[in-house]
Design a protein around this motif. Structure first.
Motif, PDB file in Angstrom:
ATOM      1  N   ILE A  99       0.843  -1.197   0.000  1.00  0.00           N
ATOM      2  CA  ILE A  99       0.000   0.000   0.000  1.00  0.00           C
ATOM      3  C   ILE A  99       0.881   1.251   0.000  1.00  0.00           C
ATOM      4  CG2 ILE A  99      -1.757   1.294   1.275  1.00  0.00           C
ATOM      5  CD1 ILE A  99      -2.751  -1.395   2.376  1.00  0.00           C
ATOM      6  N   ASP A 100       0.820   1.997  -1.070  1.00  0.00           N
ATOM      7  CA  ASP A 100       1.608   3.219  -1.222  1.00  0.00           C
ATOM      8  C   ASP A 100       0.820   4.380  -0.618  1.00  0.00           C
ATOM      9  OD1 ASP A 100       3.253   5.277  -1.933  1.00  0.00           O
ATOM     10  OD2 ASP A 100       2.829   5.171  -4.091  1.00  0.00           O
ATOM     11  N   CYS A 101       1.066   4.640   0.672  1.00  0.00           N
ATOM     12  CA  CYS A 101       0.267   5.656   1.371  1.00  0.00           C
ATOM     13  C   CYS A 101       1.152   6.654   2.116  1.00  0.00           C
ATOM     14  CB  CYS A 101      -0.706   4.989   2.342  1.00  0.00           C
ATOM     15  SG  CYS A 101       0.077   3.967   3.613  1.00  0.00           S
ATOM     16  N   ASP A 102       2.406   6.792   1.673  1.00  0.00           N
ATOM     17  CA  ASP A 102       3.339   7.740   2.288  1.00  0.00           C
ATOM     18  C   ASP A 102       3.568   7.443   3.768  1.00  0.00           C
ATOM     19  OD1 ASP A 102       3.619   9.271  -0.108  1.00  0.00           O
ATOM     20  OD2 ASP A 102       1.690  10.206   0.307  1.00  0.00           O
ATOM     21  N   TYR A 103       3.535   6.157   4.129  1.00  0.00           N
ATOM     22  CA  TYR A 103       3.763   5.783   5.524  1.00  0.00           C
ATOM     23  C   TYR A 103       5.220   6.015   5.899  1.00  0.00           C
ATOM     24  CZ  TYR A 103       4.617   2.849   9.620  1.00  0.00           C
ATOM     25  OH  TYR A 103       5.008   2.397  10.854  1.00  0.00           O
ATOM     26  N   GLN A 104       5.412   6.783   6.955  1.00  0.00           N
ATOM     27  CA  GLN A 104       6.744   7.031   7.497  1.00  0.00           C
ATOM     28  C   GLN A 104       6.673   6.996   9.026  1.00  0.00           C
ATOM     29  OE1 GLN A 104       9.682   7.521   5.983  1.00  0.00           O
ATOM     30  NE2 GLN A 104       8.903   7.410   3.886  1.00  0.00           N
ATOM     31  N   GLN A 105       7.704   6.443   9.630  1.00  0.00           N
ATOM     32  CA  GLN A 105       7.768   6.378  11.089  1.00  0.00           C
ATOM     33  C   GLN A 105       8.407   7.675  11.610  1.00  0.00           C
ATOM     34  OE1 GLN A 105      10.275   3.339  13.245  1.00  0.00           O
ATOM     35  NE2 GLN A 105       8.294   2.345  13.462  1.00  0.00           N
ATOM     36  N   TYR A 106       7.627   8.739  11.592  1.00  0.00           N
ATOM     37  CA  TYR A 106       8.123  10.053  11.962  1.00  0.00           C
ATOM     38  C   TYR A 106       8.353  10.194  13.464  1.00  0.00           C
ATOM     39  CZ  TYR A 106       6.347  11.589   7.364  1.00  0.00           C
ATOM     40  OH  TYR A 106       6.085  11.739   6.016  1.00  0.00           O
ATOM     41  N   GLY A 107       7.599   9.452  14.271  1.00  0.00           N
ATOM     42  CA  GLY A 107       7.546   9.703  15.699  1.00  0.00           C
ATOM     43  C   GLY A 107       6.474  10.734  16.003  1.00  0.00           C
ATOM     44  N   ARG A 108       5.954  10.699  17.227  1.00  0.00           N
ATOM     45  CA  ARG A 108       4.903  11.637  17.621  1.00  0.00           C
ATOM     46  C   ARG A 108       5.332  12.395  18.880  1.00  0.00           C
ATOM     47  NH1 ARG A 108      -1.317   9.816  18.530  1.00  0.00           N
ATOM     48  NH2 ARG A 108      -0.862   8.977  16.441  1.00  0.00           N
ATOM     49  N   PHE A 109       5.230  13.718  18.809  1.00  0.00           N
ATOM     50  CA  PHE A 109       5.521  14.573  19.951  1.00  0.00           C
ATOM     51  C   PHE A 109       4.200  14.959  20.604  1.00  0.00           C
ATOM     52  CE2 PHE A 109       5.903  18.847  21.788  1.00  0.00           C
ATOM     53  CZ  PHE A 109       6.965  18.662  22.672  1.00  0.00           C
TER      54      PHE A 109
ATOM     55  N   ARG B 116      10.084  16.893  12.085  1.00  0.00           N
ATOM     56  CA  ARG B 116       9.105  16.289  11.167  1.00  0.00           C
ATOM     57  C   ARG B 116       8.148  15.347  11.907  1.00  0.00           C
ATOM     58  NH1 ARG B 116      11.110  19.804   8.415  1.00  0.00           N
ATOM     59  NH2 ARG B 116      11.409  19.743   6.157  1.00  0.00           N
ATOM     60  N   ARG B 117       7.898  15.613  13.181  1.00  0.00           N
ATOM     61  CA  ARG B 117       7.057  14.728  13.981  1.00  0.00           C
ATOM     62  C   ARG B 117       5.569  14.927  13.686  1.00  0.00           C
ATOM     63  NH1 ARG B 117      11.240  11.548  15.605  1.00  0.00           N
ATOM     64  NH2 ARG B 117      12.687  12.639  16.986  1.00  0.00           N
ATOM     65  N   MET B 118       4.780  13.916  13.994  1.00  0.00           N
ATOM     66  CA  MET B 118       3.355  14.096  14.197  1.00  0.00           C
ATOM     67  C   MET B 118       3.211  14.739  15.573  1.00  0.00           C
ATOM     68  SD  MET B 118       2.049  12.531  11.444  1.00  0.00           S
ATOM     69  CE  MET B 118       3.476  13.259  10.610  1.00  0.00           C
ATOM     70  N   CYS B 119       2.327  15.708  15.742  1.00  0.00           N
ATOM     71  CA  CYS B 119       2.238  16.427  17.010  1.00  0.00           C
ATOM     72  C   CYS B 119       0.804  16.449  17.534  1.00  0.00           C
ATOM     73  CB  CYS B 119       2.728  17.867  16.852  1.00  0.00           C
ATOM     74  SG  CYS B 119       4.495  18.011  16.465  1.00  0.00           S
ATOM     75  N   VAL B 120       0.688  16.228  18.831  1.00  0.00           N
ATOM     76  CA  VAL B 120      -0.594  16.361  19.527  1.00  0.00           C
ATOM     77  C   VAL B 120      -0.320  17.111  20.830  1.00  0.00           C
ATOM     78  CG1 VAL B 120      -1.535  14.242  18.538  1.00  0.00           C
ATOM     79  CG2 VAL B 120      -0.338  14.149  20.727  1.00  0.00           C
ATOM     80  N   GLU B 121      -1.377  17.432  21.561  1.00  0.00           N
ATOM     81  CA  GLU B 121      -1.192  18.135  22.825  1.00  0.00           C
ATOM     82  C   GLU B 121      -2.139  17.578  23.864  1.00  0.00           C
ATOM     83  OE1 GLU B 121      -2.098  22.203  21.765  1.00  0.00           O
ATOM     84  OE2 GLU B 121      -4.236  21.894  22.121  1.00  0.00           O
ATOM     85  N   THR B 122      -1.902  17.937  25.130  1.00  0.00           N
ATOM     86  CA  THR B 122      -2.688  17.368  26.221  1.00  0.00           C
ATOM     87  C   THR B 122      -3.887  18.213  26.621  1.00  0.00           C
ATOM     88  OG1 THR B 122      -1.244  18.416  27.882  1.00  0.00           O
ATOM     89  CG2 THR B 122      -0.688  16.178  27.184  1.00  0.00           C
TER      90      THR B 122
END
Length: 430
Positions: free
Chosen positions: A115-125, A275-281
């Motif tokens: 599956i070509d879906c631009d999957y990358q293990q960027y990490g999440r902050f 280049r992380r995926m980012c979320v917040e609390t």
């Protein structure tokens, strides 16, 4: 003018390989052609079962292609809350499946099916809103490490600038194994894999009724009635009133996102150096990332919990974007869209049955890894395969006596969360 379709739909073509006629019978009908349904259909088809996948809209119309494209594990309940509710052994298994197994399965399925879906293990902050939250999260991580081999570290405030070009947060948590996908390509790839394996897919074909018929079920659609040996409901936040037992257990919480115009040269490095995926609390729950090509910023957040005009949600999200990254004030928005996530009262998904009809749903905003994982597990259980065992068959899909048809309480819940944010702001200011 802002486009109201998801940014991801720019590269998400309509599915056109649909058969002409609905079959009169099959082994399994799967209702809902999102990530859960596509993954379940793929598992059924690979086992040689005749499977029909139905969707009221075009396949992938719902939350599977309307989210931020972050893929990883996690849970919304604390270990203590899960232990109190489900017992120690089940709580530990829920942790393992949430943090490790679901993500490993989703990554493996992407690889195995090409599956070509631009999957990358960027990490999440995960940005902590104040020091008290940072300290509490660090203690929780120490306890989690005693139970699971998680690849997670704390990022103290003085090192935060290596991860994100914002000073809004009080440090953060870095989940190294998390990643990002292009949601449109992800769903499309999963759908095509199911079709290659032999599944038949019918868009614009709502299941309006499912009733017991002999040893199986009769599923009514606008195209006709199809008899099936088994039925799996995979409709999550788009569950309709015809299926009252499930509808009363699913809370359709609106999700709002925006995409910016292409960033000026150098701004991507300034905003997102890791280049992380980012979320917040905080309860506003902003989440943001660079687009897979690194040219735009995509941000989602709790503009409201119920439906509001797109102009209003875009205005709220633009304000949140500027709060996190003041340097984006000169940027225009190109897309502003919404979708419906499916929350459960327990904040946990579940696989189970009502009157013999199976369901897998309740992802509560975290479905990109969990949905394909539980779709697969549900299919295995329905085929009697012991490999379908999962702790998510022991969770609860509850309702409340005051929730019947419409989630009238969501505006009140939104303001309760805003009050909690204001309270946390006072803690932050100290």
């Amino acid at each position: 003018m802002l486009k109201s379709d998801p940014y991801w739909w720019e590269d998400f073509a309509a599915f056109e390989d649909q058969p002409a006629d609905l079959p009169t019978d099959c082994d399994v009908v799967v209702v809902g052609a999102g990530l859960t349904g596509c993954s379940a259909a793929l598992t059924f088809a690979k086992d040689g079962k005749s499977v029909v996948l139905l969707d009221a809209q075009r396949p992938g119309y719902g939350a599977s292609t309307r989210n931020g494209g972050m893929i990883g594990g996690g849970y919304r309940l604390s270990l203590d809350e899960m232990t109190e509710k489900y017992g120690s052994d089940t709580a530990h298994q829920l942790l393992r499946e949430s943090h490790i197994d679901s993500l490993a399965f989703a990554a493996a399925r992407i690889k195995e099916e090409g599956i070509d879906c631009d999957y990358q293990q960027y990490g999440r902050f995960r940005g902590q809103w104040n020091k008290a939250e940072y300290d509490e999260t660090a203690r929780g991580l120490d306890n989690l490490r005693k139970l699971l081999p998680v690849n997670i570290d704390m990022v103290p405030p003085e090192k935060q600038k290596t991860e994100i070009g914002s000073t809004l947060y009080s440090g953060g948590m870095l989940l190294h194994d998390h990643g990002g996908v292009h949601p449109g390509k992800y769903l499309n790839g999963m759908l095509k894999a199911a079709v290659r394996a032999g599944a038949q897919v019918f868009g614009e074909t709502a299941a309006t009724e499912v009733v017991a018929a002999g040893s199986g079920f009769a599923v009514t659609t606008p195209r006709g009635v199809i008899r099936a040996g088994a039925v799996l409901m995979a409709t999550n936040g788009y569950t309709t009133a015809q299926f009252a037992e499930l509808k009363r257990r699913m809370i359709p919480v609106s999700s709002f996102l925006i995409a910016t115009e292409e960033l000026p040269t150098g701004m991507a490095d300034e905003l997102m150096p890791g280049r992380r995926m980012c979320v917040e609390t905080r309860n506003r729950h902003c989440y943001f990332r660079l687009s897979p090509d690194g040219k735009r910023l995509v941000l989602g957040g709790r503009a409201a919990m119920n439906k509001v005009p797109s102009a209003r949600s875009a205005q709220v999200l633009r304000g949140l974007l500027h709060e996190i990254f003041p340097q984006t004030r000169s940027l225009s928005l190109t897309h502003s869209w919404t979708g419906q996530t499916g929350f459960s009262f327990s904040f946990m998904p579940q696989i189970s049955t009502f009157d013999g009809v199976w369901h897998a749903m309740g992802y509560s905003g975290s479905g990109n890894a969990m949905a394909p994982y539980l779709g697969h597990k549900a299919a295995l259980q329905m085929m009697g395969d012991p490999a379908g065992e999962t702790a998510f068959s022991k969770t609860t899909l509850e309702t409340r006596f005051w929730y019947r048809k419409e989630p009238w309480f969501l505006p009140f819940a939104h303001w309760l969360y805003r009050f909690k944010d204001l309270r946390d702001d006072r803690v932050r200011a100290k």
